[in-house]
Design a protein around this motif. Structure first.
Motif, mmCIF file in Angstrom:
data_model
loop_
_atom_site.group_PDB
_atom_site.id
_atom_site.type_symbol
_atom_site.label_atom_id
_atom_site.label_comp_id
_atom_site.label_asym_id
_atom_site.label_seq_id
_atom_site.Cartn_x
_atom_site.Cartn_y
_atom_site.Cartn_z
ATOM 1 N N ARG A 280 -0.911 -2.287 -56.827
ATOM 2 C CA ARG A 280 -1.387 -0.905 -56.829
ATOM 3 C C ARG A 280 -0.786 -0.119 -57.989
ATOM 4 N NH1 ARG A 280 -3.561 -0.201 -51.621
ATOM 5 N NH2 ARG A 280 -3.284 2.037 -51.499
ATOM 6 N N THR A 307 -12.926 -2.458 -61.055
ATOM 7 C CA THR A 307 -13.794 -1.778 -60.086
ATOM 8 C C THR A 307 -13.033 -0.738 -59.261
ATOM 9 O OG1 THR A 307 -13.348 -3.508 -58.483
ATOM 10 C CG2 THR A 307 -15.349 -3.740 -59.804
ATOM 11 N N GLU B 61 -6.155 17.983 -53.290
ATOM 12 C CA GLU B 61 -6.083 16.868 -54.231
ATOM 13 C C GLU B 61 -4.666 16.326 -54.295
ATOM 14 O OE1 GLU B 61 -7.366 17.853 -58.192
ATOM 15 O OE2 GLU B 61 -7.673 15.738 -58.724
ATOM 16 N N ILE B 66 -8.773 14.680 -51.383
ATOM 17 C CA ILE B 66 -10.006 14.702 -52.178
ATOM 18 C C ILE B 66 -9.713 14.251 -53.598
ATOM 19 C CG2 ILE B 66 -10.942 16.628 -50.796
ATOM 20 C CD1 ILE B 66 -10.389 18.468 -53.192
ATOM 21 N N LEU B 67 -10.768 13.909 -54.315
ATOM 22 C CA LEU B 67 -10.681 13.526 -55.718
ATOM 23 C C LEU B 67 -11.543 14.495 -56.504
ATOM 24 C CD1 LEU B 67 -11.418 9.701 -55.398
ATOM 25 C CD2 LEU B 67 -9.206 10.753 -55.863
ATOM 26 N N CYS B 68 -11.001 15.085 -57.550
ATOM 27 C CA CYS B 68 -11.806 15.996 -58.354
ATOM 28 C C CYS B 68 -11.892 15.464 -59.779
ATOM 29 C CB CYS B 68 -11.166 17.383 -58.405
ATOM 30 S SG CYS B 68 -11.023 18.145 -56.777
ATOM 31 N N SER B 69 -13.043 15.620 -60.395
ATOM 32 C CA SER B 69 -13.077 15.355 -61.831
ATOM 33 C C SER B 69 -14.060 16.309 -62.465
ATOM 34 C CB SER B 69 -13.436 13.901 -62.130
ATOM 35 O OG SER B 69 -14.794 13.685 -62.001
ATOM 36 N N GLN B 70 -13.677 16.756 -63.658
ATOM 37 C CA GLN B 70 -14.486 17.748 -64.349
ATOM 38 C C GLN B 70 -15.912 17.246 -64.520
ATOM 39 O OE1 GLN B 70 -12.898 18.931 -68.109
ATOM 40 N NE2 GLN B 70 -12.303 20.955 -67.394
ATOM 41 N N LYS B 72 -18.035 16.353 -62.430
ATOM 42 C CA LYS B 72 -18.596 15.657 -61.280
ATOM 43 C C LYS B 72 -18.280 16.350 -59.957
ATOM 44 C CE LYS B 72 -17.474 11.354 -61.262
ATOM 45 N NZ LYS B 72 -17.402 9.875 -61.289
ATOM 46 N N GLN B 84 -15.162 1.660 -57.024
ATOM 47 C CA GLN B 84 -14.577 2.980 -57.362
ATOM 48 C C GLN B 84 -14.650 4.073 -56.273
ATOM 49 O OE1 GLN B 84 -12.669 4.203 -59.152
ATOM 50 N NE2 GLN B 84 -13.086 6.343 -59.052
ATOM 51 N N GLU B 87 -12.023 1.476 -53.580
ATOM 52 C CA GLU B 87 -10.731 0.803 -53.717
ATOM 53 C C GLU B 87 -9.746 1.733 -54.415
ATOM 54 O OE1 GLU B 87 -11.361 -2.763 -55.803
ATOM 55 O OE2 GLU B 87 -12.981 -3.440 -54.479
ATOM 56 N N ALA B 88 -10.298 2.756 -55.055
ATOM 57 C CA ALA B 88 -9.429 3.679 -55.766
ATOM 58 C C ALA B 88 -8.586 4.505 -54.802
ATOM 59 C CB ALA B 88 -10.248 4.577 -56.672
ATOM 60 N N GLY B 89 -8.695 4.227 -53.517
ATOM 61 C CA GLY B 89 -7.814 4.868 -52.558
ATOM 62 C C GLY B 89 -6.356 4.670 -52.914
ATOM 63 N N TRP B 90 -6.024 3.544 -53.564
ATOM 64 C CA TRP B 90 -4.645 3.300 -53.985
ATOM 65 C C TRP B 90 -4.125 4.427 -54.876
ATOM 66 C CZ3 TRP B 90 -2.957 2.991 -59.028
ATOM 67 C CH2 TRP B 90 -3.964 2.927 -60.003
ATOM 68 N N GLN B 91 -5.058 5.066 -55.617
ATOM 69 C CA GLN B 91 -4.633 6.082 -56.575
ATOM 70 C C GLN B 91 -3.929 7.253 -55.899
ATOM 71 O OE1 GLN B 91 -8.071 7.302 -58.812
ATOM 72 N NE2 GLN B 91 -7.994 5.518 -60.171
ATOM 73 N N ASP B 92 -4.358 7.534 -54.659
ATOM 74 C CA ASP B 92 -3.792 8.708 -53.997
ATOM 75 C C ASP B 92 -2.298 8.555 -53.749
ATOM 76 O OD1 ASP B 92 -6.337 9.621 -54.034
ATOM 77 O OD2 ASP B 92 -6.791 8.956 -52.005
ATOM 78 N N TYR B 94 -0.309 6.915 -55.803
ATOM 79 C CA TYR B 94 0.342 6.598 -57.071
ATOM 80 C C TYR B 94 1.060 7.854 -57.577
ATOM 81 C CZ TYR B 94 0.800 4.182 -61.593
ATOM 82 O OH TYR B 94 1.277 3.565 -62.728
#
Lengths: 477, 477
Positions: A280, A307, B61, B66-70, B72, B84, B87-92, B94
């Motif tokens: 991760r 991905t 965030e 939640i995930l925010c991006s300019q 979108k 995306q 699986e990007a749940g890992w990012q939260d 990080y």
């Protein structure tokens, strides 16, 4: 200034020089305010390289014995007199958070005819005409571009052009997943300041890009260098290393790597991504060179396989279009990107709009045709350099010809030191990048990096021949 | 999305919104991947300001909901699906090292007709013609300027011009004591990354410049805000505070301060410098506005009094010449400067050479004449704004007219909230800077900042009249 140096001793040459000068300062032999010899001057009188003297001066500066400033040179620090330099003695005790000594800072390259240490592309190969024309039209027709702060994330039109550019290279993302930075160096810096803190583990290839090493060191990261072979970073070894120390981030330059020129194989790319998923963590994929292949296109980028938003992909357009425009693209997803945008806004309020718009039409319409020509021109140069190496390189010097990029990574025989070689070369107006700056700390290296693209072809050939002859004399001496 | 808000409750509005949305997410009412309403949309449906919704979203965030991006928008974070977001749940999970939530990031100003929140100068007042002409000539005659990495410290010729510029303003230094940065924002950032670390004490004026607050917060500094009066920062209070917590650094914007417009008196400047000397610390003197005085020139800069290298002086040329060129000058001495240059080199390898050369002739030959005209134009605007304030400002609204600069700092009566006012104003196409972003943390403020120079004079007058009428209705409601 004369200093007796023991070339066979235990102490490194820089340490011998800095200790001697420090003794002279503390003993009063060198008075506060005294100007030290220039790096060039002392390296020439001691017959050591500028690297050696720079290291010694950096060490003396860190320890507060001397003060250096560009243009004015280095002075013995003053402790208690009036006026600047003077009362500025307090500065020596003022703590900072800087990384390793910036060796190159005190260098004087004004008299170097063959700056092989610089990895860049000669201006005659760059599309400065079309980009300059666009810029001239823009300042005339839309002067207000100079008056606006751009979007923090980068101009939306340029991001859309870059989105299509990346898509044609297998990376499918939205323009909202991209950010424009002032060169890839800023991109690396933003990732580091956002995600890397003291003690965090960062893995890099051994050797790696000096600019990245400086940035991670500046964040207090624990940097671990992973050996490479002909297929790039040894991901098997990295896997074992990660068991002991889980990664916060992995920095890689997988294609025509700087400095080694090695390209990571597709299976390794896949395994590296799997590793990032299981830990991760983030991969920073720094990719300035993938369009500069000479035969086959390199394997697809790691980002194109990603991905789950593990890869922050950096594509420098500075290097191949116009280094002075400082334009790079960072691709990342989810809140990794949104956090990077937050860092960008705090760091400079966004890159200038004018230069973003100045490169836009070229990237949109002429880039691919230009890249094909550039590949050809670079290949011709590499072939010329290879011929010279074959003809003039002394026995014991070895190299692998990279399949693309700008650099050669030469391994020298063990015996005579690279610092002495650098000093000799400088006296003939030639410079190269000593391999040890591609590692953190004082790791000795038998490698040097030579760039074959920053001069005219003729200049490169003349300089390289001269350097190889000098190398022959040096190795036989 | 409907949310019941208690306007008189203990909890702030942003907190109420973020907690409600978080509950809906954890309870499954809002599914992963669901797009949240836009900041503008939700602020309009809840009748709160964009600031309120932005704060709520930033909080969600940060907490990984939640995930925010300019471009979108914001989505409910996904935890365990494929692809995306996914699986990007890992990012939260990080970790990052980011400062406070970047409120402004999710704003949409595209429909704002009167962006009074921006402190900038309208393009019609800027010398874009001459600078653009120089740039067009340079790209035509010296295209290689686009191909070169500049000197890390900045172009020596531009530094010499800036040296003379500073000398004419009482600051006597060598060109070697100056560094060119990409705007003053980068200068502040370089000082912070070099000298400020976690827990270090940084003193600032209360209120202070938001961009500086973000940078110091990003370094983990302990920020302490020092009250001001009509003579600037209360140095007497600061002295007592320093006894308890010695300063690592003092950040000040002493002349026509952003946002308050207050100018620090000469005795205070002297005492501040004495304080820095006795505590052996740095002062960052951020000085974008001293040339923009309307009556008397302001007191001499703190830097001009500095004999021991305690002041890092920042002069933005971006703001008054061409914000898109991103040129500022940092003046410092001894190893304070050399360490800043090292940080600059690691951060971006030096500012672009082309833009440095593009502003050079103007600064050298036309700046002083231009500054005189600009002062006149700004004074005319401030007088027009002052007339409108006198005529239309509702009772209870108070202000001091600054003696120079771009901004008005209005104090509103206690009763109705500034967030509601901001929401109302936005609906009429008007924005302003709420005072609370000029402090760290959740300090409530009754102030707002209005810039009178970023529109045409006519536009400014129309917008300000409209805003003051709206303010009257708001305060009576």
């Amino acid at each position: 200034m004369h200093i007796d140096l023991l070339r066979s001793g235990d102490k490194s040459l820089p340490r011998q020089i800095s200790e001697t000068i420090a003794q002279r300062i503390t003993s009063g032999l060198l008075q506060p305010g005294t100007r030290l010899p220039s790096v060039r001057g002392l390296s020439s009188s001691l017959k050591v390289s500028q690297v050696t003297v720079s290291k010694a001066y950096a060490d003396l500066e860190t320890r507060g014995h001397i003060l250096c400033s560009q243009g004015k040179g280095c002075y013995v620090a003053e402790r208690d007199r009036s006026r600047q330099g003077a009362e500025a003695g307090w500065q020596d005790g003022y703590d900072d958070y800087l990384p390793r000594a910036q060796l190159w800072r005190n260098f004087d390259y004004s008299e170097v005819d063959y700056p092989f240490h610089l990895a860049s592309i000669h201006s005659s190969l760059l599309p400065l005409g079309p980009i300059g024309t666009t810029m001239a039209v823009l300042v005339n027709e839309q002067p207000e571009l100079m008056a606006t702060y751009g979007n923090f994330q980068g101009d939306p039109e340029l991001r859309e052009v870059m989105r299509r550019h990346l898509q044609s290279r297998g990376i499918t993302l939205g323009a909202g997943d991209l950010m424009i930075t002032s060169g890839a160096q800023q991109g690396i810096d933003l990732v580091a300041r956002t995600f890397v803190g003291p003690g965090d583990t960062v893995y890099l290839e051994a050797p790696s890009y000096t600019g990245a090493i400086d940035v991670f060191a500046g964040r207090g990261a624990e940097m671990i260098f992973v050996p490479m072979d002909g297929d790039g970073m040894r991901v098997d070894l990295l896997t074992a290393m990660c068991d002991r120390r889980p990664p916060k981030l992995i920095y890689t330059n997988p294609t025509f790597q700087n400095p080694s020129g090695v390209t990571m194989s597709m299976p390794r790319r896949q395994r590296l991504l799997e590793l990032a998923r299981s830990y991760r963590c983030l991969i920073v994929e720094d990719d300035p060179f993938s369009d500069l292949y000479f035969h086959q296109p390199p394997p697809a980028s790691i980002k194109s396989l990603d991905t789950a938003g593990h890869v922050v992909y950096m594509k420098s357009f500075s290097k191949v279009l116009a280094p002075g425009c400082r334009i790079a693209c960072v691709a990342a997803e989810g809140n990794i990107l949104s956090r990077l945008i937050a860092a960008k806004s705090a760091s400079d309020l966004g890159s200038p709009l004018l230069t973003q718009r100045a490169v836009l039409p070229f990237i949109e319409r002429q880039y691919d045709e230009y890249a094909a020509k550039l590949r050809w021109a670079l290949r011709v140069r590499q072939e010329a350099a290879a011929r010279l190496l074959k003809q003039y390189a002394p026995a014991g010097v070895t190299w692998q010809l990279p399949e693309g990029g700008l650099n050669l990574w030469l391994q020298l025989p063990e015996s005579p030191g690279i610092e002495e070689l650098h000093a000799l070369a400088e006296r003939e107006g030639i410079s190269f990048l000593p391999g040890d700056v591609c590692y953190a700390g004082d790791m000795p290296s038998r490698h040097i990096r030579i760039c074959y693209s920053q001069l005219t072809q003729e200049g490169m050939e003349r300089g390289l021949r001269q350097f190889l002859l000098l190398l022959g004399r040096h190795l036989c001496s």
